[in-house]
Design a protein around this motif. Structure first.
Motif, PDB file in Angstrom:
ATOM      1  N   GLU A 198      56.148  78.694  52.846  1.00 48.36           N
ATOM      2  CA  GLU A 198      56.587  78.756  54.153  1.00 48.36           C
ATOM      3  C   GLU A 198      58.165  79.210  53.996  1.00 48.36           C
ATOM      4  O   GLU A 198      58.899  78.446  54.568  1.00 48.36           O
ATOM      5  N   ASN A 199      58.576  80.145  53.320  1.00 46.39           N
ATOM      6  CA  ASN A 199      59.912  80.243  53.004  1.00 46.39           C
ATOM      7  C   ASN A 199      60.602  80.508  54.618  1.00 46.39           C
ATOM      8  O   ASN A 199      61.907  80.553  54.440  1.00 46.39           O
ATOM      9  N   GLU A 200      59.975  81.374  55.435  1.00 48.52           N
ATOM     10  CA  GLU A 200      60.567  81.699  56.511  1.00 48.52           C
ATOM     11  C   GLU A 200      60.495  80.645  57.646  1.00 48.52           C
ATOM     12  O   GLU A 200      60.406  81.040  58.946  1.00 48.52           O
ATOM     13  N   ALA A 201      59.823  79.181  57.561  1.00 49.43           N
ATOM     14  CA  ALA A 201      59.894  78.392  58.625  1.00 49.43           C
ATOM     15  C   ALA A 201      60.949  78.270  59.200  1.00 49.43           C
ATOM     16  O   ALA A 201      61.107  77.680  60.529  1.00 49.43           O
ATOM     17  N   GLU A 202      62.241  78.131  58.488  1.00 41.93           N
ATOM     18  CA  GLU A 202      63.570  77.928  59.230  1.00 41.93           C
ATOM     19  C   GLU A 202      63.872  78.877  60.301  1.00 41.93           C
ATOM     20  O   GLU A 202      64.497  78.677  61.084  1.00 41.93           O
ATOM     21  N   ASP A 220      59.068  70.137  75.879  1.00 35.78           N
ATOM     22  CA  ASP A 220      57.855  70.044  75.209  1.00 35.78           C
ATOM     23  C   ASP A 220      57.637  71.284  74.435  1.00 35.78           C
ATOM     24  O   ASP A 220      57.133  71.016  73.174  1.00 35.78           O
ATOM     25  N   LEU A 221      57.990  72.466  74.711  1.00 39.07           N
ATOM     26  CA  LEU A 221      57.787  73.581  73.724  1.00 39.07           C
ATOM     27  C   LEU A 221      58.449  73.527  72.446  1.00 39.07           C
ATOM     28  O   LEU A 221      58.041  73.639  71.332  1.00 39.07           O
ATOM     29  N   LYS A 222      59.689  73.125  72.642  1.00 39.80           N
ATOM     30  CA  LYS A 222      60.744  72.818  71.547  1.00 39.80           C
ATOM     31  C   LYS A 222      60.305  71.808  70.690  1.00 39.80           C
ATOM     32  O   LYS A 222      60.614  71.854  69.353  1.00 39.80           O
ATOM     33  N   LEU A 223      59.968  70.698  71.582  1.00 36.15           N
ATOM     34  CA  LEU A 223      59.424  69.634  70.325  1.00 36.15           C
ATOM     35  C   LEU A 223      58.196  70.183  69.551  1.00 36.15           C
ATOM     36  O   LEU A 223      58.001  69.453  68.371  1.00 36.15           O
ATOM     37  N   MET A 224      57.275  70.696  70.250  1.00 34.89           N
ATOM     38  CA  MET A 224      56.015  71.111  69.547  1.00 34.89           C
ATOM     39  C   MET A 224      56.449  71.926  68.166  1.00 34.89           C
ATOM     40  O   MET A 224      55.983  72.086  67.187  1.00 34.89           O
ATOM     41  N   GLU A 227      57.712  70.031  65.636  1.00 29.77           N
ATOM     42  CA  GLU A 227      56.642  69.403  64.889  1.00 29.77           C
ATOM     43  C   GLU A 227      55.906  70.180  63.868  1.00 29.77           C
ATOM     44  O   GLU A 227      55.560  69.718  62.991  1.00 29.77           O
ATOM     45  N   ILE A 228      55.586  71.380  64.364  1.00 31.44           N
ATOM     46  CA  ILE A 228      55.125  72.276  63.541  1.00 31.44           C
ATOM     47  C   ILE A 228      56.265  72.745  62.204  1.00 31.44           C
ATOM     48  O   ILE A 228      55.563  72.901  61.054  1.00 31.44           O
ATOM     49  N   TYR A 229      57.272  72.696  62.656  1.00 32.65           N
ATOM     50  CA  TYR A 229      58.340  72.938  61.356  1.00 32.65           C
ATOM     51  C   TYR A 229      58.426  71.796  60.426  1.00 32.65           C
ATOM     52  O   TYR A 229      58.253  71.906  59.265  1.00 32.65           O
ATOM     53  N   ASN A 230      58.060  70.586  60.843  1.00 36.82           N
ATOM     54  CA  ASN A 230      58.134  69.390  59.777  1.00 36.82           C
ATOM     55  C   ASN A 230      56.783  69.206  59.046  1.00 36.82           C
ATOM     56  O   ASN A 230      56.751  68.995  58.008  1.00 36.82           O
TER      57      ASN A 230
END
Length: 462
Positions: A198-202, A220-224, A227-230
Motif C-alpha cells: 500500500e505504497n500510496e496509503a499516505e 467522523d469522516l476524517k477519523l474513519m 482508521e483505514i490508514y492505520n
C-alpha cells in the motif's frame, strides 16, 4: 629586537593544548619543526621560524626581524607516568577525542612515539582506573634533572623517526555482487523497502487538517480515513515482519540452498509458498519437509514398480538397469547430435534431373513417362583422425567408424553395450542388437557383423 617576558595565563595554556598534535613548518624555509624548538612571532598571526632562520634574521611578507617573539618548546617532562611526556599526554587525549575510544591504532598514529598497546594500557591505567576518576591523579611529582630529561627527549624523537608503521591488513578483492537494496529494494539503514505494501496509503492523509470549524460529520469522516490508514500500516508491518522472520533478504543463503535441490524439489517448494503466510516458520518448514519426503517415496515406489515390470527381483539388478538406462539415453542423445551435425556438414546437392531433350532409353520408354529411380551415392568416409578417443580404437575399428560415419566416443558406448549384453545372455542375436542400439539398423548390422568376425560376439542365429 626586544624580547617580551610576561606571565602565562589560562588562555596560553588552552592555546598550547590546542596546538598539541599539529604539524609545524618553518614559514621561510618550509622545514619540519614539529619535534624541535621553534620561534613563534608574537605580532604576526600563525608565523613560525626555525632556529636557523631566526638567527639569520629572515624576513618574509609582513614579518620583520624586530617583531616580538616567543620560544616554543615541546613539553617532554612527565606528569602522570615517567615514560610519557606532557606533549604525549596531550596527543593521546586529542587522538581519543578525534578518533573515539577504542580506535587505538589511529590514536597511536596520532601520538607517533607509542604503539597501539602502549596507548591502550596507559589510557586505561591513568584515566579509567584512576583513584580520582573521572580525573587522573594530579598529585604526582617527578623530579628529573635537565640532562636526563634531554636524553629522554632525544630517545623519544629517535623512536618517532624510526617507528615501524603498522602492518596493513590484507583486504579481500572487491567483487561486484548485488546487494539487498538491488534485489528486493530493501534499505538496511531505514529498515524499509523502496516500494512498500500500500505504497500510496499516505496520499489520503498527507493534506488532512483538523480545525475547530469542522462539522461533526467531517470529523467522523476524517477519523474513519485515519482508521483505514492505520489498518494499512498494520498490514504493511505484518508483511515486513514476515519477510524478516522468513529470512527472504538473505539471498546468498537462499540461493545456495536452492542450488542443492533438484528441479522437481524447487518446483514443489515454489508452488507451496502460498501457505507460508498461514503457518509459523517452524510449521512451514515441517510442512515442506513432509511434502518432499512424500515426493521421494512416490518416486521410489514408481522406480521399484518399473524394476518389477522388467522382471528384476533384486536391488543390485535394479541399479544395473538404471545405469544401462542412463547410458542408453546418453547414447541416443549423442547419436542424434552427431548425425545431425554430420548431415549439416556433409550435405550434398541432389542429382540434377535428366535433360528432357535426351532420347529416352528403350527400357524407360517401355515403362512410360515414369522417371527412373535415382541411385543414392554413398556418403564419403568421415575424417576422425583428430576426433576424441581415436587412440582407443584399433586400425580396423577406425576404418569401421570412418565408413559408418560414427565418432569414436559413440562407438565405444555402442561396443560396451553390445559386449555387456552378450556376456549377460551368453550370446546375442542380430535382432537383439538392433533393439538395444536405437540407431540406423544398417549401421547396427554392420557393427554386429564386425564383432562376429572379430570373435567378440557369438552369433545366436546360427
Amino acid at each position: 629586537m626586544t624580547v617580551t617576558h610576561r606571565k602565562r595565563t589560562a588562555n596560553d595554556a588552552e592555546k598550547d593544548i590546542a596546538e598539541a598534535g599539529v604539524k609545524y613548518h618553518c614559514d621561510p624555509c618550509s622545514r619540519n619543526i614539529t619535534d624541535t624548538v621553534r620561534i613563534r612571532c608574537a605580532v604576526c598571526s600563525d608565523f613560525d621560524l626555525c632556529v636557523s632562520c631566526f638567527c639569520n634574521g629572515v624576513e618574509l611578507g609582513k614579518h620583520k626581524n624586530w617583531h616580538d617573539y616567543r620560544v616554543m618548546e615541546q613539553h617532554s617532562f612527565p606528569i602522570f607516568d615517567t615514560e610519557w611526556g606532557a606533549d604525549e599526554e596531550l596527543l593521546l587525549i586529542e587522538g581519543a577525542e578525534n578518533f573515539g575510544i577504542g580506535n587505538w591504532q589511529d590514536i597511536a598514529d596520532h601520538v607517533g612515539s607509542k604503539t597501539r598497546d602502549e596507548c591502550e594500557a596507559h589510557y586505561l591505567q591513568v584515566y579509567v582506573n584512576s583513584d580520582t576518576w573521572p580525573l587522573p591523579d594530579m598529585s604526582k611529582r617527578f623530579d628529573m634533572d635537565p640532562e636526563a630529561q634531554a636524553a629522554r627527549k632525544r630517545q623519544r624523537l629517535a623512536m618517532r623517526v624510526n617507528r615501524v608503521p603498522a602492518p596493513v591488513k590484507a583486504q579481500k578483492p572487491m567483487t561486484s555482487q548485488p546487494a539487498n537494496h538491488e534485489i528486493a529494494g530493501y534499505m538496511p539503514g531505514r529498515l524499509e523497502f523502496e516500494t512498500e505494501y500500500e505504497n500510496e496509503a499516505e496520499q489520503s492523509v498527507k493534506d488532512m487538517l483538523f480545525s475547530e470549524e469542522d462539522a461533526p460529520e467531517e470529523v467522523d469522516l476524517k477519523l474513519m480515513v485515519l482508521e483505514i490508514y492505520n489498518a494499512k500500516l498494520s498490514k504493511r508491518l505484518e508483511r515486513r515482519k514476515f519477510v524478516f522472520d522468513r529470512g527472504f533478504l538473505e539471498y546468498k543463503k537462499n540461493q545456495a540452498a536452492e542450488k542443492k535441490r533438484s528441479p522437481k524439489e524447487r518446483e514443489l517448494i515454489n508452488s507451496m509458498r502460498v501457505f507460508a503466510q498461514l503457518q509459523t516458520p517452524e510449521d512451514y518448514d515441517k510442512f515442506i519437509e513432509g511434502l518432499l519426503k512424500e515426493m521421494h517415496l512416490r518416486e521410489r515406489i514408481a522406480e521399484l514398480q518399473e524394476f518389477r515390470a522388467n522382471g528384476l527381483t533384486t536391488l543390485a539388478a535394479g541399479q544395473e538397469y538404471l545405469r544401462d538406462k542412463t547410458n542408453r539415453t546418453s547414447l541416443r542423445h549423442l547419436m542424434t547430435r552427431d548425425t545431425g551435425m554430420n548431415d549439416r556438414r556433409n550435405a550434398r546437392p541432389l542429382p540434377q534431373r535428366a535433360n528432357l531433350d535426351e532420347t529416352p532409353s528403350p527400357r524407360g520408354a517401355a515403362a512410360g513417362n515414369k522417371a527412373a529411380p535415382v541411385i543414392r551415392k554413398p556418403a564419403n568416409p568421415l575424417n576422425i583422425q583428430n576426433a576424441e578417443g581415436i587412440h582407443l580404437l584399433t586400425v580396423p575399428e577406425q576404418a569401421l567408424c570412418s565408413t559408418l560415419r560414427i565418432f569414436p566416443k559413440s562407438y565405444m558406448i555402442i561396443k560396451e553395450q553390445l559386449l555387456k549384453e552378450h556376456a549377460r545372455l551368453g550370446g546375442l542375436k542380430r535382432r537383439q542388437a538392433r533393439e538395444l542400439i536405437k540407431i540406423d539398423v544398417n549401421k547396427t548390422g554392420k557393427i554386429y557383423d564386425f564383432f562376429v568376425e572379430a570373435g567378440w560376439i557369438q552369433n545366436s542365429d546360427a
